[in-house]
Design a protein around this motif. Structure first.
Motif: not given
Length: 240
Positions: A166-176
């Motif tokens: 989980y890379t950006d909890l504000v913009a709800q960004q993550a990478t698998s």
């Protein structure tokens, strides 16, 4: 135009590294389609669409990656699944459908809220009266992170490790991150995604003129609870 993360080698090895569609998934989708047509957003190599076509459902698909479509067409020489190339947020397939579905967390491939809102609206635009839109997606694993951690291991098997960061909890960004051992060599495939909450999807559906009909923890229709790690949600066009 959205970025194609499934080109080249990823498409060539996709079926070998992905399990077939569960029978319960195909059962539920066939039931929801009824006697009408079904449209799969991000149809990929047809691992869901082709078994559904085997059940006698008239299936079409929208797919961004030409390489994935090439694999599908090699498996479907009769052309039972008509595919329209393009992104699932804006591309239209011909005709009306009783079912539009989007499975395997693929809604997250749309990396902004605006794109996800557009995708739900696009699904609704394909539906006739009483038509249904189905999404299968994981519940964000933030509760499973220890303080100070940003990654969650979701799968481990011989020759494969997968985790989400989980890379950006504000913009709800993550990478698998997918680590695969093939022919003695370890390779990593990264797939960025935007995670989305069930309540957020409900609001997107409402904006598109649909209302929640069912929410299950899985294709077996198990109840969805606060402990569920994924959900299958069914919205129906209002007034249908």
């Amino acid at each position: 135009m959205l970025e194609d993360h499934f080109a080249g080698e990823v498409a060539a090895h996709y079926d070998a590294t992905s399990p077939p569609a569960p029978a319960a998934m195909v059962d539920r989708l066939a039931e929801l389609a009824g006697a009408g047509r079904a449209l799969e957003l991000a149809v990929g190599t047809g691992r869901v669409a082709l078994p559904l076509a085997d059940r006698g459902v008239d299936v079409a698909g929208i797919e961004l990656s030409p390489d994935m479509v090439a694999v599908l067409r090699a498996k479907d020489p009769e052309g039972r699944v008509a595919v329209t190339l393009g992104d699932m947020a804006t591309t239209r397939a011909e005709g009306a459908f009783s079912l539009v579905y989007l499975v395997y967390n693929t809604i997250g491939n749309l990396r902004t809220q605006d794109q996800q809102v557009a995708c739900v609206a696009n699904a609704a635009a394909h539906l006739g009266p009483g038509g249904r839109f189905v999404v299968e997606v994981g519940v964000p694993s933030l509760r499973r992170l220890l303080p100070g951690e940003d990654a969650h291991l979701f799968s481990y098997a011989p020759g494969y490790v997968g985790f989400d960061r989980y890379t950006d909890l504000v913009a709800q960004q993550a990478t698998s991150h997918h680590f695969v051992v093939r022919e003695g060599e370890a390779r990593e495939v990264r797939t960025p995604f935007r995670y989305v909450w069930p309540s957020e999807l409900d609001l997107m559906a409402r904006l598109a003129g649909m209302e929640l009909e069912h929410r299950w923890a899985g294709w077996d229709r198990a109840p969805f609870t606060g402990e569920s790690t994924s959900h299958v949600s069914v919205w129906r066009t209002v007034g249908g």
